[in-house]
Design a protein around this motif. Structure first.
Motif, PDB file in Angstrom:
ATOM      1  N   LYS A 208     -39.058  10.279   6.404  1.00 19.40           N
ATOM      2  CA  LYS A 208     -38.797  10.800   5.062  1.00 19.40           C
ATOM      3  C   LYS A 208     -37.292  10.783   4.787  1.00 19.40           C
ATOM      4  CE  LYS A 208     -39.031  15.056   2.333  1.00 19.40           C
ATOM      5  NZ  LYS A 208     -39.519  16.467   2.300  1.00 19.40           N
ATOM      6  N   ALA A 209     -36.520  11.251   5.749  1.00 16.35           N
ATOM      7  CA  ALA A 209     -35.060  11.276   5.593  1.00 16.35           C
ATOM      8  C   ALA A 209     -34.492   9.861   5.517  1.00 16.35           C
ATOM      9  CB  ALA A 209     -34.435  12.044   6.751  1.00 16.35           C
ATOM     10  N   LEU A 210     -35.086   8.945   6.262  1.00 17.60           N
ATOM     11  CA  LEU A 210     -34.604   7.567   6.239  1.00 17.60           C
ATOM     12  C   LEU A 210     -34.729   6.968   4.842  1.00 17.60           C
ATOM     13  CD1 LEU A 210     -33.673   4.878   7.531  1.00 17.60           C
ATOM     14  CD2 LEU A 210     -36.101   4.358   7.820  1.00 17.60           C
ATOM     15  N   PHE A 211     -35.883   7.104   4.223  1.00 16.62           N
ATOM     16  CA  PHE A 211     -36.070   6.486   2.911  1.00 16.62           C
ATOM     17  C   PHE A 211     -35.182   7.135   1.850  1.00 16.62           C
ATOM     18  CE2 PHE A 211     -39.825   4.658   4.941  1.00 16.62           C
ATOM     19  CZ  PHE A 211     -39.709   3.347   4.506  1.00 16.62           C
ATOM     20  N   GLN A 212     -34.881   8.419   2.020  1.00 16.96           N
ATOM     21  CA  GLN A 212     -33.908   9.033   1.124  1.00 16.96           C
ATOM     22  C   GLN A 212     -32.529   8.410   1.328  1.00 16.96           C
ATOM     23  OE1 GLN A 212     -34.327  11.440  -1.441  1.00 16.96           O
ATOM     24  NE2 GLN A 212     -32.315  10.527  -1.813  1.00 16.96           N
ATOM     25  N   GLN A 213     -32.206   8.165   2.599  1.00  7.34           N
ATOM     26  CA  GLN A 213     -30.921   7.529   2.915  1.00  7.34           C
ATOM     27  C   GLN A 213     -30.873   6.106   2.383  1.00  7.34           C
ATOM     28  OE1 GLN A 213     -28.004   8.875   4.896  1.00  7.34           O
ATOM     29  NE2 GLN A 213     -27.436   7.242   3.477  1.00  7.34           N
ATOM     30  N   VAL A 214     -31.968   5.386   2.490  1.00  6.61           N
ATOM     31  CA  VAL A 214     -32.028   4.017   1.956  1.00  6.61           C
ATOM     32  C   VAL A 214     -31.727   4.021   0.462  1.00  6.61           C
ATOM     33  CG1 VAL A 214     -33.593   2.124   1.385  1.00  6.61           C
ATOM     34  CG2 VAL A 214     -33.576   3.058   3.699  1.00  6.61           C
ATOM     35  N   ASN A 215     -32.337   4.937  -0.264  1.00  6.73           N
ATOM     36  CA  ASN A 215     -32.114   4.990  -1.710  1.00  6.73           C
ATOM     37  C   ASN A 215     -30.680   5.365  -2.049  1.00  6.73           C
ATOM     38  OD1 ASN A 215     -34.710   4.561  -3.406  1.00  6.73           O
ATOM     39  ND2 ASN A 215     -35.404   5.737  -1.651  1.00  6.73           N
ATOM     40  N   ASP A 216     -30.119   6.305  -1.284  1.00 13.53           N
ATOM     41  CA  ASP A 216     -28.715   6.667  -1.502  1.00 13.53           C
ATOM     42  C   ASP A 216     -27.810   5.466  -1.237  1.00 13.53           C
ATOM     43  OD1 ASP A 216     -29.529   9.219  -2.102  1.00 13.53           O
ATOM     44  OD2 ASP A 216     -28.991  10.068  -0.149  1.00 13.53           O
ATOM     45  N   PHE A 217     -28.139   4.723  -0.190  1.00 10.02           N
ATOM     46  CA  PHE A 217     -27.315   3.567   0.174  1.00 10.02           C
ATOM     47  C   PHE A 217     -27.434   2.457  -0.870  1.00 10.02           C
ATOM     48  CE2 PHE A 217     -26.631  -0.353   2.776  1.00 10.02           C
ATOM     49  CZ  PHE A 217     -25.287  -0.139   3.029  1.00 10.02           C
ATOM     50  N   ILE A 218     -28.634   2.224  -1.369  1.00 12.09           N
ATOM     51  CA  ILE A 218     -28.832   1.205  -2.399  1.00 12.09           C
ATOM     52  C   ILE A 218     -27.966   1.496  -3.619  1.00 12.09           C
ATOM     53  CG2 ILE A 218     -30.501   0.277  -4.056  1.00 12.09           C
ATOM     54  CD1 ILE A 218     -32.647   0.558  -1.862  1.00 12.09           C
ATOM     55  N   GLU A 219     -27.834   2.772  -3.948  1.00 11.49           N
ATOM     56  CA  GLU A 219     -27.069   3.167  -5.125  1.00 11.49           C
ATOM     57  C   GLU A 219     -25.568   3.261  -4.861  1.00 11.49           C
ATOM     58  OE1 GLU A 219     -28.765   6.821  -6.410  1.00 11.49           O
ATOM     59  OE2 GLU A 219     -30.749   5.951  -6.831  1.00 11.49           O
ATOM     60  N   SER A 220     -25.182   3.202  -3.609  1.00 15.64           N
ATOM     61  CA  SER A 220     -23.769   3.363  -3.254  1.00 15.64           C
ATOM     62  C   SER A 220     -22.924   2.191  -3.751  1.00 15.64           C
ATOM     63  CB  SER A 220     -23.627   3.481  -1.735  1.00 15.64           C
ATOM     64  OG  SER A 220     -22.268   3.426  -1.345  1.00 15.64           O
ATOM     65  N   THR A 221     -21.706   2.501  -4.187  1.00 13.32           N
ATOM     66  CA  THR A 221     -20.762   1.456  -4.587  1.00 13.32           C
ATOM     67  C   THR A 221     -19.888   1.017  -3.421  1.00 13.32           C
ATOM     68  OG1 THR A 221     -19.156   3.140  -5.288  1.00 13.32           O
ATOM     69  CG2 THR A 221     -20.687   2.295  -6.958  1.00 13.32           C
ATOM     70  N   ASP A 222     -20.100   1.627  -2.252  1.00 10.61           N
ATOM     71  CA  ASP A 222     -19.269   1.324  -1.075  1.00 10.61           C
ATOM     72  C   ASP A 222     -20.017   0.521  -0.017  1.00 10.61           C
ATOM     73  OD1 ASP A 222     -17.134   2.798  -2.161  1.00 10.61           O
ATOM     74  OD2 ASP A 222     -17.957   4.670  -1.383  1.00 10.61           O
ATOM     75  N   LYS A 223     -21.142  -0.068  -0.397  1.00  8.07           N
ATOM     76  CA  LYS A 223     -21.965  -0.766   0.590  1.00  8.07           C
ATOM     77  C   LYS A 223     -21.184  -1.826   1.365  1.00  8.07           C
ATOM     78  CE  LYS A 223     -25.345  -1.996  -2.215  1.00  8.07           C
ATOM     79  NZ  LYS A 223     -25.121  -1.183  -3.422  1.00  8.07           N
ATOM     80  N   VAL A 224     -20.403  -2.615   0.648  1.00 11.01           N
ATOM     81  CA  VAL A 224     -19.694  -3.726   1.296  1.00 11.01           C
ATOM     82  C   VAL A 224     -18.728  -3.215   2.351  1.00 11.01           C
ATOM     83  CG1 VAL A 224     -18.055  -5.619   0.950  1.00 11.01           C
ATOM     84  CG2 VAL A 224     -19.943  -5.301  -0.662  1.00 11.01           C
ATOM     85  N   SER A 225     -17.934  -2.227   1.996  1.00  7.95           N
ATOM     86  CA  SER A 225     -16.942  -1.723   2.955  1.00  7.95           C
ATOM     87  C   SER A 225     -17.614  -1.002   4.116  1.00  7.95           C
ATOM     88  CB  SER A 225     -15.948  -0.795   2.254  1.00  7.95           C
ATOM     89  OG  SER A 225     -16.602   0.327   1.682  1.00  7.95           O
ATOM     90  N   ILE A 226     -18.703  -0.277   3.847  1.00  9.27           N
ATOM     91  CA  ILE A 226     -19.409   0.434   4.924  1.00  9.27           C
ATOM     92  C   ILE A 226     -19.957  -0.554   5.952  1.00  9.27           C
ATOM     93  CG2 ILE A 226     -21.452   1.810   5.468  1.00  9.27           C
ATOM     94  CD1 ILE A 226     -21.026   3.231   2.750  1.00  9.27           C
ATOM     95  N   ILE A 227     -20.640  -1.585   5.467  1.00  9.57           N
ATOM     96  CA  ILE A 227     -21.218  -2.576   6.377  1.00  9.57           C
ATOM     97  C   ILE A 227     -20.115  -3.367   7.083  1.00  9.57           C
ATOM     98  CG2 ILE A 227     -22.616  -4.680   6.514  1.00  9.57           C
ATOM     99  CD1 ILE A 227     -24.236  -3.600   4.138  1.00  9.57           C
ATOM    100  N   SER A 228     -19.119  -3.768   6.337  1.00  5.15           N
ATOM    101  CA  SER A 228     -18.020  -4.556   6.890  1.00  5.15           C
ATOM    102  C   SER A 228     -17.320  -3.800   8.005  1.00  5.15           C
ATOM    103  CB  SER A 228     -17.032  -4.910   5.785  1.00  5.15           C
ATOM    104  OG  SER A 228     -15.916  -5.601   6.311  1.00  5.15           O
ATOM    105  N   ASP A 229     -17.039  -2.521   7.780  1.00  9.50           N
ATOM    106  CA  ASP A 229     -16.318  -1.724   8.782  1.00  9.50           C
ATOM    107  C   ASP A 229     -17.178  -1.462  10.017  1.00  9.50           C
ATOM    108  OD1 ASP A 229     -14.178  -1.619   7.067  1.00  9.50           O
ATOM    109  OD2 ASP A 229     -14.576   0.419   6.350  1.00  9.50           O
ATOM    110  N   PHE A 230     -18.459  -1.139   9.806  1.00  4.82           N
ATOM    111  CA  PHE A 230     -19.309  -0.748  10.940  1.00  4.82           C
ATOM    112  C   PHE A 230     -19.677  -1.946  11.811  1.00  4.82           C
ATOM    113  CE2 PHE A 230     -22.961   0.665  13.318  1.00  4.82           C
ATOM    114  CZ  PHE A 230     -22.693   2.002  13.562  1.00  4.82           C
TER     115      PHE A 230
END
Length: 291
Positions: A208-230
């Motif tokens: 349940k928490a994962l899918f909430q996180q997925v939706n938050d991540f989909i809406e995030s404007t920082d996806k590129v930098s988060i993935i790039s850095d990690f």
């Protein structure tokens, strides 16, 4: 605290999981999550679920179906990534092979039998009209093993996710001579039978928490930098990759997509052609009810 053992490949698809695990949300629900990277891929994850070394695993769809067909004790609870996976077809940069047509009958490096690198090599060969009866496979465990195998001249071809291997193409170690997309959604969430029985509430709370996180991540404007850095990827590569990737925003099981997977693997004699979808899936109603 209930310990929950979770695992997947160390690739950018699992960014939502990493964000969830670092958030502390699960600990507030009395869950102690423990993540393990499985560099050896889906075959190793399937075995870990069967051995009770994992409670929840994020597996390639084709490998999950094959693992369950072979009697491993886990079930598919939901699709995780709805888009297909783009596999790069790689050869050593200094090899004489300039295109895919030159690779018929050559030696494939695979992480292990049953992993995506193995299954997609067969799917690709079949699609090209090549014989799959005499294919040569060299088990190399993981990406590092494939690099060593290429350097030692023990294999000629290696299938791996396109962007994970791009740095090796960029630095001149690998050469990508082709691509192959999976004919089905690429990642599913699997739960071991034992974990669902003994840690039911913790499993459902986590998903349940994962899918909430997925939706938050989909809406995030920082996806590129988060993935790039990690994952230490170039931002431009991440931007290209994100154009084709689609995480499931909610738990769901697509019967038609699962049937396509069964049909594809059945035609290659990799699973029992009579495998039934209800043998593959867990009680998703328990998960959707929780959500």
């Amino acid at each position: 605290m209930i310990e929950l053992k979770i695992g997947g490949v160390p690739e950018h698809f699992n960014t939502p999981w990493q964000l969830l695990l670092s958030s502390g949300i699960l600990e507030k629900s009395g869950i102690a999550p423990q993540w393990t990277d499985y560099h050896g891929g889906t075959g190793l994850l399937a075995q870990a679920l069967d051995d009770d070394d994992l409670d929840i695993g994020i597996l390639l769809t084709e490998g999950a179906v094959q693992g369950i067909d072979k009697g491993k004790a886990f079930k598919i609870f939901s699709f995780y990534v709805d888009s297909s996976l783009t596999w790069g077809i790689h050869v050593p940069a200094n090899s004489s092979f300039q295109n895919v047509s030159a690779l018929e009958g050559k030696r494939y490096a695979i992480s292990r039998f049953g992993s995506g690198s193995h299954l997609m090599a067969i799917i690709d060969a079949k699609a090209r009209g090549w014989s799959t009866e005499s294919m040569q496979f060299k088990v190399v465990d993981d990406l590092a093993g494939a690099r060593a195998s290429f350097q030692q001249g023990n294999s000629d071809i290696f299938f791996w996710e396109k962007f994970t291997t791009k740095f090796l193409v960029d630095n001149g170690e690998f050469r990508r001579v082709g691509e192959r997309k999976t004919p089905f959604s690429c990642f599913v969430i699997c739960v071991s039978d034992k974990a669902f029985k003994e840690k039911n509430t913790a499993v459902l709370t986590t998903l349940k928490a994962l899918f909430q996180q997925v939706n938050d991540f989909i809406e995030s404007t920082d996806k590129v930098s988060i993935i790039s850095d990690f994952y230490h990827l170039k931002p431009a590569d991440v931007e290209d990759w994100l154009k084709d990737v689609s995480w499931a925003p909610r738990p769901h099981l697509d019967p038609a997509m699962l049937q396509t997977t069964i049909d594809t693997l059945g035609e290659l004699s990799l699973i029992n052609k009579n495998l039934q979808i209800n043998h593959l899936v867990g009680p998703i109603e328990a998960l959707t009810k929780e959500l």
